[in-house]
Design an enzyme around this catalytic site. Sequence first.
Site, mmCIF file in Angstrom:
data_model
loop_
_atom_site.group_PDB
_atom_site.id
_atom_site.type_symbol
_atom_site.label_atom_id
_atom_site.label_comp_id
_atom_site.label_asym_id
_atom_site.label_seq_id
_atom_site.Cartn_x
_atom_site.Cartn_y
_atom_site.Cartn_z
ATOM 1 N N GLN B 128 -61.560 -25.954 6.983
ATOM 2 C CA GLN B 128 -63.017 -26.074 6.896
ATOM 3 C C GLN B 128 -63.422 -26.453 5.476
ATOM 4 O OE1 GLN B 128 -65.136 -22.340 7.033
ATOM 5 N NE2 GLN B 128 -66.924 -23.249 7.980
ATOM 6 N N GLY B 129 -64.296 -27.422 5.322
ATOM 7 C CA GLY B 129 -64.791 -27.802 3.995
ATOM 8 C C GLY B 129 -66.297 -27.631 3.917
ATOM 9 N N TYR B 130 -66.742 -26.428 3.645
ATOM 10 C CA TYR B 130 -68.180 -26.138 3.543
ATOM 11 C C TYR B 130 -68.565 -25.811 2.102
ATOM 12 C CZ TYR B 130 -69.571 -25.753 8.520
ATOM 13 O OH TYR B 130 -69.898 -25.996 9.814
ATOM 14 N N SER B 131 -68.055 -24.662 1.597
ATOM 15 C CA SER B 131 -68.490 -24.163 0.290
ATOM 16 C C SER B 131 -68.072 -25.102 -0.831
ATOM 17 C CB SER B 131 -67.873 -22.790 0.007
ATOM 18 O OG SER B 131 -68.293 -21.853 0.950
ATOM 19 N N GLU B 246 -69.078 -18.800 14.419
ATOM 20 C CA GLU B 246 -68.156 -18.112 13.522
ATOM 21 C C GLU B 246 -68.540 -16.642 13.380
ATOM 22 O OE1 GLU B 246 -66.447 -18.561 8.950
ATOM 23 O OE2 GLU B 246 -68.146 -19.759 9.568
ATOM 24 N N ASN B 391 -72.446 -10.528 3.369
ATOM 25 C CA ASN B 391 -73.218 -9.528 4.099
ATOM 26 C C ASN B 391 -74.618 -9.349 3.521
ATOM 27 O OD1 ASN B 391 -70.837 -9.428 5.481
ATOM 28 N ND2 ASN B 391 -70.794 -7.185 5.626
#
Lengths: 317, 404
Positions: B128-131, B246, B391
């Site tokens: 996954q390449g998000y952040s 997710e 959170n």
Amino acid sequence: MSLGGETAPDPVDLMVVMEELGEALVLEPYLETVVTGAALLRASGGPTADALLDGIVAGDVRLALGWAEPGTRYEWAPQETRAERKGEEWVLSGRKSVVIAAPWATHLIVSARTEGGVSLFLVAPDAPGVTLFAYPTIDGRRAADVEFADVRLDADALLGAEGAALPLLERVGDATIAAMGAEAVGIMRRLLQDTIAYTQSRQQFGQPISNFQVLQHRMVDMFMQVEMATSAVYLATLKLDAPAAERARAASVAKVTVAEACRFVGQNAVQLHGGMGMTDELAIGHYFKRATVIEGELGTVDHHVERFARLQPEAAE
Amino acid sequence: MNLDWTDEELAFRDEVRAFLDAHLTDEIREAGRLMTSVYGEHERSLAWQKILHAKGWAAPAWPTEYGGAGWSVAQRYIYARERVAAGAPPVSPMGIQMCGPAIIGHGTAEQKAYFLPRMLSGEHFWCQGYSEPGAGSDLAALQMRADDDGDDLVVSGQKIWNTHADVANWGFFLVRTARLARPQLGITFLLIDMTSPGVSVRPIISPSGEHIQNEIFLDAVRVPQANVVGAINDGWTVAKYLLEFERGGTAYAPELQARLDAIEAAAREVPGDEGGTLANDSSFAQRLARARIRVAAFETYEFRAMSAEGSPGMSASVMKIMGTELQQHMTELGLIVAGRYGIAYQPQAACPGGAVSFPHNASEYAGPRFAAIAPLRYLNERAGTIYAGSNEIQRNILAKGLGL
């Protein structure tokens, strides 16, 4: 300088030193050698002990205390390690678990059951019959499980009077808790400082994340935990010469307060660093691991809550 | 709401149990039982995925038309409970649990036909390449740019916290294709072949010494426009869909229950302070009971949340917060059970989710095996309250949901 007699270090001096060592995350076995080991030697007395105390000051002697065993948890009394007198010698057998700094030590101090109770012995790590299984610890130190198979010891390997070690271990254990608590205070001060600095520099949503009240309150809670831990360490340190039950209760106050603070401050330092808290690249991860080790050393929170409840305060005179 | 399984569900449970019994090798079981984090060891997790795929069980939540198992929520729960009880490792979530639903929900017929079968078989292993360094909680601030160049997009920039990117041959990315009024607009969901020229991956070592996370650098990587999922500039819609998946897609309770059992079993094997085993010490017994009480309530919440119709909404955030905080609590109990051995660094006794770079002994270890794993799990699972929307961010979402 000397570690024995009249010039033995004052507990308050040790507290100040330990706090600094904590803040700098010093890995050397100072606590094991200069606090725990030296105190046991000082109380035992005799020419062997005196020579070793001089050796510590000279930097030639490093000590490790083997007390816990595979069959014991946090009680001081050994179960399977025994020493028997054979003529002029002692013969030592048994096992010790997680002896911190043992792979670095020039001398091991080992608790064993003897005819008269529990006694302490000085053992060379390379003596015939001594086997070390060494491993790293999560905070970057070293420890070992040590096995003693009919290890022959000279008469002067006995430290102090035979059968008198249990109250001594209790007392030195409390002194170690106080000094280790001071180390933890230094560690937590650094964790808090780094967390404040990080949240002030980390920008998200167009502003430093330290602007968010939920994070401000978290850091205020961390600060208060450090203050309570500092206070509990003062209490334990200043009560080290008090009657046994009073001293032990104060040490348990310190151990519980410090352990809970280590957990809260350590966990939240990681949390507020976000992903960066989960790398090996920043200092806080290393401070967090040392804080985590200190949490459980010499008894968990549960162990010390039980001990505190069991020990009644002495009636005022 | 009915808390008892039907006869059909009980028969399904027996079928799952028999399958696990017949197909789980000791080697694969070990990879599941000795995990040091939420990530299984890559090779053995993949081997297990292939066994599941042969049975048609690799993707429990996908519809059967795409090769999924098409199970009901109850069946998925039963499967998860049996899987962890049997000690099977999890299948990597990035493909089947995350990218897969995005393609099923927003992909073209060609994308579905090409990617979904390869995702199931494990031929494509996804990251996954998000952040990005400047876009974590504030994901919409992402800067990785993709410029239009005929049939291709040309992509440059940096991603971070890319689980198993070092072994992935495909990645799903959020990239910026336009600068519009709101940062959420102008983002595109893009599938990138990790073997393309210009892709480089750098390891990040965790405090436990494990290499699971990575940084990804893209330098003028050419990606066909055909790899865009959903519309150009509308990737945020796809990402939100996937994030909800997710956060709420998987129940935490089955694994929590299995871990409580493992903690209790380990506590019966170590000495306590009151003369018996630790399991008999009153303070520990109380702690364990409290943990079981919390998990029992949470498990029932998950049943309620999963049987509700429509979007996961609030419950996705509640599950993420409660689930990860309970997971972390399990690791705290684990440290208590480990006792003094809990400070030893002995990854050789475990099956970490990636290569270990800190010095450690080769194969032998001191103390109980449980104790060797406990500190690694404690350290690694600090990530649970940080990843997939911290959170704190989840609580912000819930506060909005309460109208605050």
